[in-house]
Each structure stands twice: as structure tokens, then as C-alpha cells.
Design a protein around this motif. Structure first.
Motif: not given
Lengths: 120, 110
Positions: A47, A95, A107, B36, B38, B40, B44-46, B48, B51-52, B89, B91, B99-100, B102, B104
Motif C-alpha cells: 500500500w 494499481y 478494496f 481482508h 485478496f 491475485h 490481472t488486478a487483485p 477482494l 472482507y471484515d 494476500y 490485509q 496505514g494499510w 499487506f 507477504g
């Protein structure tokens, strides 16, 4: 549909800066925070920082403090991430991402990613 | 070095169940912040997944489940399928880093 579309791939020399854009569509840009996440070559997700598009308030990860700047242009629903002092280990995919669920930090909407290559 | 620790890799045969752990500290998961997860896939984009701690976004199969206890969280995947092969991952928020954060990442091989 809700979408984040990023700018194209960049090739930069060490020491240069790169500015990546992220245009939102399908929702009110000002209503949702925008984050930037990096996947460096051979590394995991990192991040980098966030911005409130309404107020322009930003916050940055300690690792990138002083090198990253996140800005926005609300007239075109676009956020920008500028990274300066590029090094070879900044090579990776960048991203933008936002949360549209009622869950802080989850996200669920991501841009397609922008490949940044740093090479002399 | 990430302060959310995940195993580098896990593997399982099709149809089996695997779990991926995410161990944090008193400044993130142990402080009560939500986790959370993810998925991947390369190129491509990760995405979700959870969550929570244990909630699934719309469209995520119930083969994926999450849990949290103390300073750790886990992602479980049942009925493994070939398309589950990806990096995963965790998070959470970290008060020390402000901050957020992740984990490894864990590479799942099916």
C-alpha cells in the motif's frame, strides 16, 4: 458499471519521476477514497497511500513518504500518483483501488494496473 | 519485511481443503482491526475475497471462508479447483505504520 481506468505503461530512467492516472466512471468520484497499491517485481502487494477526492486530503505509507504525491482533478474524475527518485526496484505494476462496500480498507474496485519499468 | 506473516506457499489436490494463515501483532490484527483477503492472478488486478474477517462480497463462492482470532486470521478454501491457483494476500490496518498493511502473500498450487 463502476470502473477505474489507468494510464498506459511507462519506461523511465533511474532518478526520473512517473505520474500514473486513474479515471473513475460509473459512480460519484468524490464519494469514495482512492488508494494506490504497488506490486513490485518479485515482491508482494504494498500500500502506497490514499486520498479523499472530496477534500483532497492524503496519507502516505512511511516507506514512500517524500517520494510519492497523490492528487486529483475532480472535473474529470481522475486521480494521479506521482513517484519521484525512481530506482530499479520501483519496477512493477501500480494499481489504484477504492472501497465501495461498508468496510474500511476492503478494496473491492481496482484499476487494471499500470506497468512502470525503471531502467537505464 | 511485512509484519503480517503468511506462509510463502501452500498446496493441495483438487477437491481438498487448504488454509492460509496470517499472523499479525498487537499493532494490527491484535489491536482489533479487521482483516481482508485478496486473490491475485498474474496479469490481472487483485480481487477482494473476504472482507471484515469473514464476509464474502457478492459473487465469491462459499468455498472461500475467513476467520480471525487474537493476533491471527485464516483463509480456508474447500473443494479446491484448478482456477484457485493464485497468490493470496491478507490485509489489515497497522497503528504503528499508520496505514494499510499487506501480508507477504501465499502462492497456492493446486
Amino acid at each position: 458499471q463502476v470502473q477505474l481506468v489507468q494510464s498506459g505503461a511507462e519506461v523511465k530512467k533511474p532518478g526520473a519521476s512517473v505520474k500514473v492516472s486513474c479515471q473513475a466512471s460509473g459512480y460519484t468520484f468524490s464519494n469514495y477514497d482512492l488508494n494506490w497499491v504497488r506490486l513490485a517485481a518479485g515482491q508482494g502487494l504494498e500500500w502506497m497511500g490514499w486520498m479523499n477526492p472530496d477534500s483532497g486530503k492524503t496519507g502516505y505509507a512511511q516507506k514512500f513518504q517524500g517520494r510519492v504525491t497523490i492528487t486529483r482533478d475532480t472535473s474529470i474524475s481522475t486521480a494521479y500518483m506521482e513517484l519521484s527518485g525512481l530506482r530499479s526496484d520501483d519496477t512493477g505494476v501500480y494499481y489504484c483501488a477504492s472501497t465501495h462496500l461498508s468496510a474500511v480498507g476492503a478494496f473491492d474496485v481496482w484499476g487494471q494496473g499500470t506497468m512502470v519499468t525503471v531502467s537505464s | 519485511q511485512s509484519v503480517l506473516t503468511q506462509p510463502p506457499s501452500v498446496s493441495g489436490a483438487p477437491g481438498q481443503r487448504v488454509t492460509i494463515s496470517c499472523t499479525g501483532t498487537s499493532s494490527n490484527i491484535g489491536a482489533g482491526f479487521d482483516v481482508h483477503w485478496f486473490q491475485h492472478l498474474p496479469g490481472t488486478a487483485p480481487k477482494l475475497l473476504i472482507y471484515d474477517n469473514y464476509n464474502r462480497p457478492s459473487g465469491v463462492p462459499d468455498r472461500f471462508s475467513g476467520s480471525k482470532s487474537g493476533t491471527s486470521a485464516s483463509l480456508a478454501i474447500t473443494g479446491l479447483q484448478a482456477e484457485d491457483e493464485a497468490d493470496y494476500y491478507c490485509q489489515s490496518y497497522d497503528t504503528s505504520l499508520r496505514g494499510w498493511l499487506f501480508g507477504g502473500g501465499t502462492k497456492l498450487t493446486v
